[in-house]
Structures are given as structure tokens and as C-alpha cells.
Design a protein around this motif. Structure first.
Motif, PDB file in Angstrom:
ATOM      1  N   UNK A 235     -71.755  -3.584 100.165  1.00 21.53           N
ATOM      2  CA  UNK A 235     -72.342  -2.291 100.350  1.00 21.53           C
ATOM      3  C   UNK A 235     -73.435  -2.135  99.059  1.00 21.53           C
ATOM      4  N   UNK A 236     -74.762  -1.760  99.486  1.00 18.84           N
ATOM      5  CA  UNK A 236     -75.340  -1.505  98.314  1.00 18.84           C
ATOM      6  C   UNK A 236     -75.893   0.102  98.383  1.00 18.84           C
ATOM      7  N   UNK A 237     -75.275   0.737  97.575  1.00 20.68           N
ATOM      8  CA  UNK A 237     -75.679   2.019  97.374  1.00 20.68           C
ATOM      9  C   UNK A 237     -76.923   2.120  96.368  1.00 20.68           C
ATOM     10  N   UNK A 238     -77.662   3.216  96.572  1.00 19.23           N
ATOM     11  CA  UNK A 238     -78.740   3.301  95.756  1.00 19.23           C
ATOM     12  C   UNK A 238     -78.857   4.660  94.928  1.00 19.23           C
ATOM     13  N   UNK A 239     -79.196   4.385  93.592  1.00 17.55           N
ATOM     14  CA  UNK A 239     -79.015   5.541  92.664  1.00 17.55           C
ATOM     15  C   UNK A 239     -80.479   5.809  92.344  1.00 17.55           C
ATOM     16  N   UNK A 240     -81.267   6.617  93.227  1.00 11.09           N
ATOM     17  CA  UNK A 240     -82.574   6.740  92.848  1.00 11.09           C
ATOM     18  C   UNK A 240     -83.402   5.800  93.916  1.00 11.09           C
ATOM     19  N   UNK A 262     -65.050  -4.778 100.249  1.00  2.00           N
ATOM     20  CA  UNK A 262     -66.245  -5.392 100.003  1.00  2.00           C
ATOM     21  C   UNK A 262     -66.776  -5.071  98.578  1.00  2.00           C
ATOM     22  N   UNK A 263     -67.752  -5.720  98.202  1.00  2.14           N
ATOM     23  CA  UNK A 263     -68.113  -5.548  96.732  1.00  2.14           C
ATOM     24  C   UNK A 263     -69.184  -4.326  96.941  1.00  2.14           C
ATOM     25  N   UNK A 264     -69.015  -3.374  95.861  1.00  6.81           N
ATOM     26  CA  UNK A 264     -70.019  -2.092  95.941  1.00  6.81           C
ATOM     27  C   UNK A 264     -70.857  -2.534  94.745  1.00  6.81           C
ATOM     28  N   UNK A 265     -72.259  -2.702  95.235  1.00  5.88           N
ATOM     29  CA  UNK A 265     -73.322  -2.634  94.385  1.00  5.88           C
ATOM     30  C   UNK A 265     -74.202  -1.714  94.253  1.00  5.88           C
ATOM     31  N   UNK A 266     -74.676  -1.229  93.220  1.00  8.03           N
ATOM     32  CA  UNK A 266     -75.545   0.275  92.981  1.00  8.03           C
ATOM     33  C   UNK A 266     -76.974  -0.289  92.330  1.00  8.03           C
ATOM     34  N   UNK A 267     -77.763  -0.069  93.269  1.00  8.60           N
ATOM     35  CA  UNK A 267     -79.328  -0.500  93.006  1.00  8.60           C
ATOM     36  C   UNK A 267     -79.851   0.695  92.081  1.00  8.60           C
ATOM     37  N   UNK A 268     -79.895   0.776  90.937  1.00  8.64           N
ATOM     38  CA  UNK A 268     -80.385   1.816  89.923  1.00  8.64           C
ATOM     39  C   UNK A 268     -81.813   1.387  89.236  1.00  8.64           C
ATOM     40  N   UNK A 269     -82.356   0.497  89.966  1.00  5.06           N
ATOM     41  CA  UNK A 269     -83.597  -0.253  89.265  1.00  5.06           C
ATOM     42  C   UNK A 269     -84.553   0.861  88.593  1.00  5.06           C
ATOM     43  N   UNK A 270     -84.686   1.949  89.619  1.00  6.19           N
ATOM     44  CA  UNK A 270     -85.565   2.934  89.047  1.00  6.19           C
ATOM     45  C   UNK A 270     -84.537   4.092  88.283  1.00  6.19           C
ATOM     46  N   UNK A 288     -68.350   4.556  88.730  1.00  2.00           N
ATOM     47  CA  UNK A 288     -67.356   3.677  88.056  1.00  2.00           C
ATOM     48  C   UNK A 288     -66.959   2.878  89.158  1.00  2.00           C
ATOM     49  N   UNK A 289     -67.130   3.323  90.384  1.00  4.83           N
ATOM     50  CA  UNK A 289     -66.581   2.216  91.448  1.00  4.83           C
ATOM     51  C   UNK A 289     -67.465   0.871  91.708  1.00  4.83           C
ATOM     52  N   UNK A 290     -68.600   0.767  91.081  1.00  2.12           N
ATOM     53  CA  UNK A 290     -69.484  -0.216  91.013  1.00  2.12           C
ATOM     54  C   UNK A 290     -68.877  -1.453  90.616  1.00  2.12           C
ATOM     55  N   UNK A 291     -69.156  -2.568  91.417  1.00  3.13           N
ATOM     56  CA  UNK A 291     -68.744  -3.987  90.964  1.00  3.13           C
ATOM     57  C   UNK A 291     -69.768  -4.529  90.289  1.00  3.13           C
ATOM     58  N   UNK A 292     -71.305  -4.045  90.653  1.00  6.90           N
ATOM     59  CA  UNK A 292     -72.231  -4.574  90.241  1.00  6.90           C
ATOM     60  C   UNK A 292     -73.174  -3.317  90.045  1.00  6.90           C
ATOM     61  N   UNK A 293     -74.133  -3.306  89.146  1.00  9.81           N
ATOM     62  CA  UNK A 293     -75.447  -2.615  89.154  1.00  9.81           C
ATOM     63  C   UNK A 293     -76.432  -2.975  88.460  1.00  9.81           C
ATOM     64  N   UNK A 294     -77.752  -2.527  88.785  1.00  3.90           N
ATOM     65  CA  UNK A 294     -78.924  -2.998  88.118  1.00  3.90           C
ATOM     66  C   UNK A 294     -79.977  -1.942  87.829  1.00  3.90           C
ATOM     67  N   UNK A 295     -80.372  -2.182  86.528  1.00  6.01           N
ATOM     68  CA  UNK A 295     -81.572  -1.027  86.010  1.00  6.01           C
ATOM     69  C   UNK A 295     -82.627  -1.728  85.653  1.00  6.01           C
ATOM     70  N   UNK A 296     -83.854  -1.338  85.895  1.00  7.09           N
ATOM     71  CA  UNK A 296     -85.104  -2.080  85.247  1.00  7.09           C
ATOM     72  C   UNK A 296     -85.764  -1.449  83.929  1.00  7.09           C
ATOM     73  N   UNK A 297     -85.415  -1.811  82.966  1.00 11.14           N
ATOM     74  CA  UNK A 297     -86.210  -1.235  81.761  1.00 11.14           C
ATOM     75  C   UNK A 297     -87.790  -1.094  81.987  1.00 11.14           C
ATOM     76  N   UNK A 298     -88.382  -1.958  82.912  1.00 10.54           N
ATOM     77  CA  UNK A 298     -89.805  -1.951  82.758  1.00 10.54           C
ATOM     78  C   UNK A 298     -90.164  -0.791  83.785  1.00 10.54           C
ATOM     79  N   UNK A 299     -89.348  -0.034  84.355  1.00  7.98           N
ATOM     80  CA  UNK A 299     -89.669   1.171  84.864  1.00  7.98           C
ATOM     81  C   UNK A 299     -89.588   2.392  84.163  1.00  7.98           C
ATOM     82  N   UNK A 300     -88.578   3.153  84.063  1.00  6.57           N
ATOM     83  CA  UNK A 300     -88.392   4.415  83.491  1.00  6.57           C
ATOM     84  C   UNK A 300     -88.208   4.243  81.712  1.00  6.57           C
TER      85      UNK A 300
END
Ligand code: PLP
Length: 488
Positions: A235-240, A262-270, A288-300
Motif C-alpha cells: 500500500x502506498x500512502x503519500x505524505x504530501x 502487505x508492505x506499507x510504503x510512504x511517499x514523502x518525496x516532497x 512509524x508503521x512505514x516499512x519504507x519511506x522516501x524523501x527527496x532532498x532535491x525538493x524541499x
């Protein structure tokens, strides 16, 4: 004793400081004045076009062309009024750090200060963004690849649970599904395609009034798939979210995901750094439930383009998903550095096996430089200032009779529009406002659709922006709208 030092090294950078200073003057001038290359397009296209040169013009001539023709006709991302998409011109310190890395550690491997900062900055970044300490990271080129890498871990996990090593053997006949919302970034679909799951195996779950994925619909979709023998992979949740900055109900989504294994992924790129603003921090509840998360330093964070980060709860999954298998020419000591006497005795932390890149620049030093420069307090101040800009536009739009707020901003994106009255098509008028802003003003937002309605969409991640500029932008929207409605 034999002398093993060999002949003195030629200065490979060959006057680099002088040459950088010369191009630096052109870059500073460009950053100060901005660029609108469109009116001059024919001139620079003519100057730069042409066939492959048979004989080179030499270093001095190339650098002069770079300073005089190429740099002045770059993009407008460095301008204070750039608020388009979710992208940004870099700030000075990380830009210098990336040049330093290009010279002193062009590769992130081997046991050097740069390799150490790769790991240290990942740890700092995770802490800054409120990620659990057990999540470990790896850099890549940006959100697209960061999502791919995270979903690679999710695929490995889902398949291993069913006795299949996906990285080594493929999917073993399993049918996997990824759950995303209408608002999830489309790179998730591409990642599913690349990973052999298939773009059409990404289920688009509906959203609520705040454009957050609906956990009840997610639950229904997974129940139906499980009954049909399909494996709910992630499941892909989005933080932003990209369109509006909405933050999914991470706790609800994470709980549904985990209920079905299922795996819980958080897209926090922005939006992951948005957690630093205490006015919205509670919306990240469940991170804290995220099995994975992403963030883009080249954004914010204002890093130069080319830096995304993936964090996963078990980096060995990444290793099994993405290992290249041993190669005779890549001799390593396993990367622990214990036996290292010179930088080449050890490869340092072996990131090549944790993602899809072998050669890759040192990105950690760039992120480290931002966090050293600003500290947590400095990044927080920037994030709050950007959220304030979005809230200010929302306030102005609420109060102005010819403006309409289309969605209450959560982070630093504000979706609003000019209201032209019943005789005019609001979508058409606002598209024309955007065109005129881009052609003839210092304000460069982009657009989107909110529940089908055309919206002007400034996204504030640009530290050069000021409150005065934001106010002037809103005035410009009203003036242009009035002009268009009056037939101008
Ligand atoms: C939420 C989200 N995820 C992923 C991406 C893709 O990131 P990148 O452009 O760095 O590949 C974006 C880009 O805006 C985004 O907003």
C-alpha cells in the motif's frame, strides 16, 4: 626502501579554481537576474546548433560559450517567483558541496570522508523527517528511483513470504498488486512496470474530500483481491501529494496494509520535511508503521537535482532484491572497513547492491552540507515560512470576491483560482492567466485540477521567495483576470 610514490601527479583539475570563478560570475549573474530564454530562442539555438565538430575549439572557448551563451539561457528555477511543479533551484552551500564531491569523490565508494557522510547524512535525514531509527537508507537520483527501490524491497518481501526469491528468480507465477490513490504520483505505476508487476496492477483507490486515500475503499479492494487469489504486495500512502500537498491518513492505511500482510510504503518525496512544522506534525501520525519511506532532498531541502533517498526497515531485503552478484573486478572486503589502511583497501558501505546504480556521485556530502549549514532549526524555519506563504494565499483568496480557494492548504501548495463570473469559463480564463503570468511576469506557478476544476497551483519550496512577492502575485492574478474578462 623502494620509492612507490611515482611521478608527481599532473594537476588534473587544471586551473579549476580560476575556471570555476569565471563560470561562477556568469552563474551569479544568472541567479540574480533570472532568465527568460524564449524571446532569444532563435539566437541561442543558432549559436549552439550545428554538426559534430571535427576539431575541438579548446577549453577556453568552450568555457566562454558556457558563460556567454548556455548559462544565460537556462531555466527560471532560480528566480524568487518560481513556484512550479515541485522543483527548485539549489541553494549555495549544497551546490558548492556537489562540485567538491565531483572533484574529491566522484564515486561514493571506497572508505573516504564522503562515503562516511553518505551514511551519516542518511541517518540525520531520517531523524529530521521523524522516521523510525530502524529504517536504513540509500540515495538515488530522485523520487522516481527512490520509489522503485522501495517497491523493490516490498516485492522481495511479498515473494519471500511465499517462498520465492523475486530478485533471483522473478515472480514465480505470483500475481502481485500495489494499492495507491487517485492522487499518488505516477512514478509508482512506472515502478510497478519496471519490477515486472505491471502498471495495470496498481489499483487506484478513491479519495475523500481532502483528497486522502479512503481506508474503507482500500480495505474493500484488498478483500476482493485476496478472495481472487491475488497477493496484496504494498500500500502506498503519500505524505504530501504532488497536486495539492494532502497527507494521507498514514495510521489508517498502515493498519489496513499490515492486517493483510502487505508492505506499507510512504511517499514523502516532497512532503516528509513538512513534519517539522508543528502545526501539521500530527497529520504524520502513523508514520512509524512505514516499512519504507522516501524523501527527496532535491525538493524541499534545496539540494541540486539528482538526490532522492529511500529508507527501508530491512536493508538486507534491498540487497537480495538488487544485488549485482559478485564480479571479479570488484574486489571488496565486505565493506566494513576494518582492514582499511588506505581508502582503496575498503569499498566502504557497498551501496551498489542496495539499489539500481553502480556508478553514482557522492550525494551524502550534499545533504550533510545542508543539515550542517541550517541545522534542524533552520530547515524548520524554511518549511514554516513556505507553509505560511500557502496559508497567506488561502486567506487572501477567501477574502477576495473574485478569488476562490479550491482546497485548504495543508503544506506549502495552495490551489486557488480567479472567478470570472457566469459569462466566462473559469477554466479557460485561469489557463489564460497562467499563460500571461509565464510570458510577462516574475511569477511562475504551475496548474492542476482539483476535483476537475482548473487551479492555479503555486508550490512554495523556494527559499528565495518573500511575502511581498506572494502578495504581489495574488494582485497580479486579479488584475490579469479582470483584464481578460474585460476583453483585454
Ligand atoms: C510525491 C512524489 N513522488 C515522487 C515524485 C518523483 O520525484 P522525482 O521527480 O524526483 O523523480 C514526485 C515529483 O514531484 C512527487 O511529488
Amino acid at each position: 626502501m623502494t620509492d612507490t610514490t611515482g611521478p608527481a601527479a599532473a594537476p588534473l583539475t587544471d586551473g579549476l579554481a580560476d575556471r570555476l570563478a569565471a563560470i561562477g560570475v556568469a552563474l551569479d549573474a544568472f541567479a540574480a537576474t533570472g532568465s527568460d530564454p524564449v524571446p532569444r530562442r532563435a539566437a541561442w539555438q543558432a549559436a549552439l546548433g550545428g554538426p559534430l565538430p571535427e576539431r575541438g575549439v579548446g577549453a577556453d572557448a568552450v568555457l566562454a560559450e558556457l558563460a556567454d551563451v548556455v548559462v544565460p539561457n537556462g531555466t527560471r528555477l532560480m528566480e524568487p517567483g518560481w513556484w512550479g511543479y515541485i522543483t527548485n533551484g539549489p541553494t549555495t552551500v549544497p551546490l558548492v558541496a556537489s562540485v567538491a564531491a565531483a572533484v574529491a569523490a566522484p564515486q561514493r565508494y571506497t572508505l573516504t570522508a564522503f562515503n562516511l557522510l553518505e551514511e551519516q547524512s542518511l541517518e540525520w535525514l531520517a531523524e529530521l523527517c521523524g522516521l523510525e531509527p530502524h529504517l536504513r537508507g540509500v540515495y538515488s537520483s530522485g523520487g522516481s528511483v527512490a520509489n522503485l527501490v522501495a517497491l523493490g524491497a516490498a516485492r522481495q518481501h511479498a515473494c519471500e513470504e511465499r517462498g520465492v526469491d523475486a530478485g533471483a528468480e522473478g515472480l514465480g507465477g505470483l500475481r502481485l498488486v500495489v494499492y495507491a490513490s487517485d492522487e499518488t504520483h505516477h512514478t509508482v505505476q512506472r515502478a510497478a512496470g519496471v519490477l515486472g508487476i505491471g502498471r495495470s496492477s496498481v489499483r487506484r483507490v478513491g479519495t475523500d474530500a481532502q483528497l486522502r486515500m479512503r481506508p474503507d475503499l482500500l480495505d474493500e479492494a484488498i478483500t476482493a483481491d485476496v478472495a481472487a487469489g491475488v497477493v496484496p504486495m504494498a500500500v502506498v500512502g503519500t505524505a504530501g501529494t504532488t497536486n495539492t500537498g494532502s497527507i494521507d491518513d498514514l495510521r489508517a492505511l498502515g493498519e489496513v496494509a499490515h492486517r493483510y500482510g502487505a508492505w506499507f510504503h510512504v511517499d514523502g518525496a516532497y512532503g516528509l520535511p513538512g513534519i517539522l512544522d508543528d502545526r501539521v506534525a500530527a497529520r504524520y501520525d502513523g508514520l512509524e508503521l512505514a516499512d519504507s519511506a522516501i524523501v527527496d532532498p532535491h525538493k524541499w531541502l534545496g539540494a541540486p537535482i539528482g538526490i532522492g533517498a529511500t529508507f527501508v526497515r530491512d536493508r538486507s531485503l534491498l540487497h537480495r532484491a538488487f544485488t549485482q552478484e559478485p564480479a571479479a573486478y570488484l574486489e571488496t572486503d565486505g565493506g566494513d572497513g576494518d582492514r582499511a589502511e588506505s581508502s582503496l583497501d575498503s569499498m566502504g558501505t557497498p551501496y551498489a547492491d542496495l539499489g539500481v546504480e553502480l556508478s553514482a556521485q557522492s550525494r551524502g556530502v550534499v545533504v550533510w552540507s545542508i543539515l550542517r549549514e541550517l541545522g534542524r532549526a533552520g530547515v524548520t524555519a524554511r518549511v514554516r515560512a513556505d507553509d505560511d506563504h500557502a496559508r497567506r494565499i488561502a486567506d487572501l483568496a477567501r477574502r477576495h470576491p473574485r478569488l476562490e480557494l479550491l482546497l485548504e492548504p495543508v503544506l506549502s501548495i495552495c490551489c486557488f483560482r480567479y472567478v470570472p463570473g457566469p459569462d466566462h469559463d473559469a477554466d479557460v480564463v485561469n489557463a489564460e492567466i497562467l499563460r500571461r503570468l509565464h510570458r510577462g511576469s516574475a511569477f511562475i506557478p504551475s496548474s492542476t485540477r482539483v476535483r476537475g476544476q482548473y487551479a492555479l497551483r503555486p508550490c512554495f519550496i523556494n527559499p528565495r521567495t518573500t511575502t511581498q512577492l506572494v502578495d504581489a502575485f495574488v494582485d497580479a492574478v486579479v488584475t490579469l483576470g479582470d483584464e481578460i474578462v474585460a476583453g483585454g
